[in-house]
Design a protein around this motif. Structure first.
Motif, short mmCIF file in Angstrom:
data_model
loop_
_atom_site.label_atom_id
_atom_site.label_comp_id
_atom_site.label_asym_id
_atom_site.label_seq_id
_atom_site.Cartn_x
_atom_site.Cartn_y
_atom_site.Cartn_z
N ILE A 1 0.61 -18.69 -3.18
CA ILE A 1 -0.69 -19.20 -3.70
C ILE A 1 -0.84 -19.32 -4.92
O ILE A 1 -1.75 -19.89 -5.79
N ALA A 2 0.24 -18.67 -5.82
CA ALA A 2 0.13 -18.76 -7.26
C ALA A 2 1.68 -18.82 -7.85
O ALA A 2 2.58 -18.87 -7.09
N PRO A 3 1.98 -18.98 -9.01
CA PRO A 3 3.11 -19.00 -9.73
C PRO A 3 3.78 -17.79 -9.52
O PRO A 3 3.19 -16.76 -9.13
N LYS A 4 5.22 -18.00 -9.69
CA LYS A 4 6.16 -16.79 -9.37
C LYS A 4 5.73 -15.62 -10.38
O LYS A 4 5.89 -14.42 -10.31
N GLN A 5 5.14 -15.75 -11.45
CA GLN A 5 4.91 -14.80 -12.54
C GLN A 5 3.59 -14.03 -11.63
O GLN A 5 3.47 -12.99 -12.34
N ASN A 6 3.00 -14.44 -10.83
CA ASN A 6 1.97 -13.52 -10.15
C ASN A 6 2.45 -12.97 -8.81
O ASN A 6 1.63 -12.83 -8.04
N CYS A 7 3.68 -13.01 -8.74
CA CYS A 7 4.40 -12.65 -7.36
C CYS A 7 4.94 -11.07 -7.80
O CYS A 7 5.58 -10.96 -8.86
N ILE A 8 5.06 -10.24 -6.68
CA ILE A 8 6.16 -9.25 -6.90
C ILE A 8 7.01 -9.18 -5.40
O ILE A 8 6.52 -9.56 -4.52
N VAL A 9 8.01 -8.51 -5.85
CA VAL A 9 8.81 -8.41 -4.59
C VAL A 9 9.13 -6.62 -4.10
O VAL A 9 9.34 -6.05 -5.24
N ILE A 10 9.07 -6.40 -2.96
CA ILE A 10 9.29 -5.18 -2.56
C ILE A 10 10.70 -5.13 -1.94
O ILE A 10 11.08 -5.68 -0.74
N GLU A 11 11.65 -4.34 -2.45
CA GLU A 11 13.01 -4.38 -1.86
C GLU A 11 13.87 -2.77 -2.11
O GLU A 11 13.38 -2.00 -2.66
N LYS B 1 15.36 -10.32 -9.10
CA LYS B 1 15.66 -10.31 -10.49
C LYS B 1 16.29 -11.86 -10.91
O LYS B 1 15.97 -12.48 -11.95
N ALA B 2 17.15 -12.46 -10.26
CA ALA B 2 17.65 -13.65 -10.47
C ALA B 2 16.68 -14.59 -10.26
O ALA B 2 16.76 -15.76 -10.78
N ALA B 3 15.87 -14.37 -9.48
CA ALA B 3 14.72 -15.54 -9.07
C ALA B 3 13.60 -15.22 -10.33
O ALA B 3 12.71 -15.97 -10.27
N GLY B 4 13.58 -14.24 -10.99
CA GLY B 4 12.72 -14.01 -12.02
C GLY B 4 11.68 -13.54 -11.57
O GLY B 4 10.13 -13.79 -12.01
N ILE B 5 11.60 -12.74 -10.78
CA ILE B 5 10.38 -12.19 -9.90
C ILE B 5 10.33 -10.66 -10.35
O ILE B 5 11.39 -9.82 -9.92
N PHE B 6 9.32 -9.76 -10.36
CA PHE B 6 9.12 -8.80 -10.73
C PHE B 6 9.35 -7.83 -9.69
O PHE B 6 8.92 -8.13 -8.40
N CYS B 7 10.46 -6.85 -9.61
CA CYS B 7 10.75 -6.21 -8.36
C CYS B 7 10.21 -4.51 -8.23
O CYS B 7 10.57 -3.88 -9.02
N ALA C 1 17.84 -17.79 -3.67
CA ALA C 1 17.34 -18.83 -2.94
C ALA C 1 16.06 -18.14 -2.18
O ALA C 1 15.15 -18.86 -2.27
N ILE C 2 16.29 -17.39 -1.26
CA ILE C 2 15.50 -16.82 -0.36
C ILE C 2 14.25 -16.57 -1.29
O ILE C 2 13.05 -16.75 -0.75
N PHE C 3 14.31 -15.72 -2.32
CA PHE C 3 12.92 -15.30 -2.84
C PHE C 3 12.42 -16.43 -3.75
O PHE C 3 11.14 -16.44 -3.75
N GLU C 4 13.22 -17.45 -4.29
CA GLU C 4 12.74 -18.58 -4.89
C GLU C 4 11.66 -19.21 -3.78
O GLU C 4 10.90 -19.88 -4.19
N HIS C 5 12.35 -19.61 -2.89
CA HIS C 5 11.73 -20.52 -1.60
C HIS C 5 10.27 -19.40 -1.41
O HIS C 5 9.18 -20.14 -0.99
N ALA C 6 10.40 -18.21 -0.97
CA ALA C 6 9.33 -17.48 -0.65
C ALA C 6 8.25 -17.55 -1.99
O ALA C 6 6.96 -17.85 -1.74
N ALA C 7 8.55 -17.67 -3.14
CA ALA C 7 7.69 -17.80 -4.23
C ALA C 7 7.08 -19.22 -4.41
O ALA C 7 5.80 -19.34 -4.71
N SER C 8 7.67 -20.04 -3.84
CA SER C 8 7.19 -21.17 -3.67
C SER C 8 6.06 -21.66 -2.77
O SER C 8 5.39 -22.76 -2.69
N LEU C 9 5.98 -20.81 -1.60
CA LEU C 9 5.02 -20.79 -0.53
C LEU C 9 3.86 -19.95 -1.20
O LEU C 9 2.81 -19.72 -0.53
#
Length: 224
Positions: free
Chosen positions: A157-167, A177-183, A147-155
């Motif tokens: 300026i681009a689709p989540k396919q254009n986001c990465i997460v550093i964890e 990974k569950a949010a479908g974001i490159f990690c 949920a937290i990353f899905e919400h972050a991706a919704s904020l």
């Protein structure tokens, strides 16, 4: 094209884990409970509320979760304010500035409370670099729930396919990974016994990652 980088905070931007650990174990002693190290490790990446809910269930604590949170926060705040050697993790400030100066949107998505995030961001003057700050206290379920990353991706300026997460944590990587974001998994010396195997790539130091490397990740995503 990658346009947004979503950062975790603890173990990625700053190492407040020793302060959290001190506060938790001081409180455990006050509660007269013994928390095994292996169980404590599983709490990494959880919000304070979810941590205490797990502790309340495991140790049959009669205390209300809200009271436990307030007690821990008071211990943490006192320790945080008196800890003079708290610094940003090596290389992360340069990474943040490099990404920001090259037009990347930066978003924070941390399980920490808003109070703790604000203390860190104020102390190290980070507010100007991040467009949004997302705290785990606003979500009923902690990482590894996405949920937290899905919400972050919704904020973004681009689709989540254009986001990465550093964890840096097992739970955080699973959430990404569950949010479908490159990690990008950060093998932090401060985050012990964490499984980074599900991350798309793993780095050991922030000098391995910058605007040009993020562009390479973009190329890799495009080609795949």
């Amino acid at each position: 094209m990658i346009q947004t980088v979503i950062f975790d905070m603890d173990g990625v931007i700053v190492d407040t884990e020793p302060v959290h650990r001190y506060a938790y174990f001081k409180q455990f002693a006050e509660l007269n409970i013994t928390v095994p190290e292996d169980f404590y490790t599983t709490l990494t990446g959880l919000s304070t509320r979810n941590t205490f809910q797990k502790l309340k269930d495991k140790f049959a604590l009669e205390n209300e979760v809200e009271d436990l949170i307030l007690q821990k926060r008071a211990i943490f705040n006192d320790a945080f304010d008196t800890k003079k050697d708290l610094e940003l993790l090596e290389g992360v400030e340069n990474l943040i500035k490099d990404l920001h100066q090259n037009g990347m949107q930066l978003i924070l998505a941390s399980s920490a409370s808003k109070v703790t995030i604000n203390r860190v961001f104020t102390r190290f003057k980070l507010h100007d670099y991040f467009t949004h700050i997302v705290s785990g206290e606003d979500f009923p379920q902690s990482k590894p729930h996405p949920a937290i990353f899905e919400h972050a991706a919704s904020l973004s300026i681009a689709p989540k396919q254009n986001c990465i997460v550093i964890e840096d944590s097992t739970n955080g990587i699973k959430a990404s990974k569950a949010a479908g974001i490159f990690c990008v998994g950060y093998n932090s010396v401060h985050s012990k016994d964490q499984d980074l195997s599900e991350a798309n790539i793993v780095i050991n130091h922030f000098n391995e990652l910058g605007f040009n490397e993020v562009k390479s990740i973009d190329s890799e995503l495009t080609n795949n």
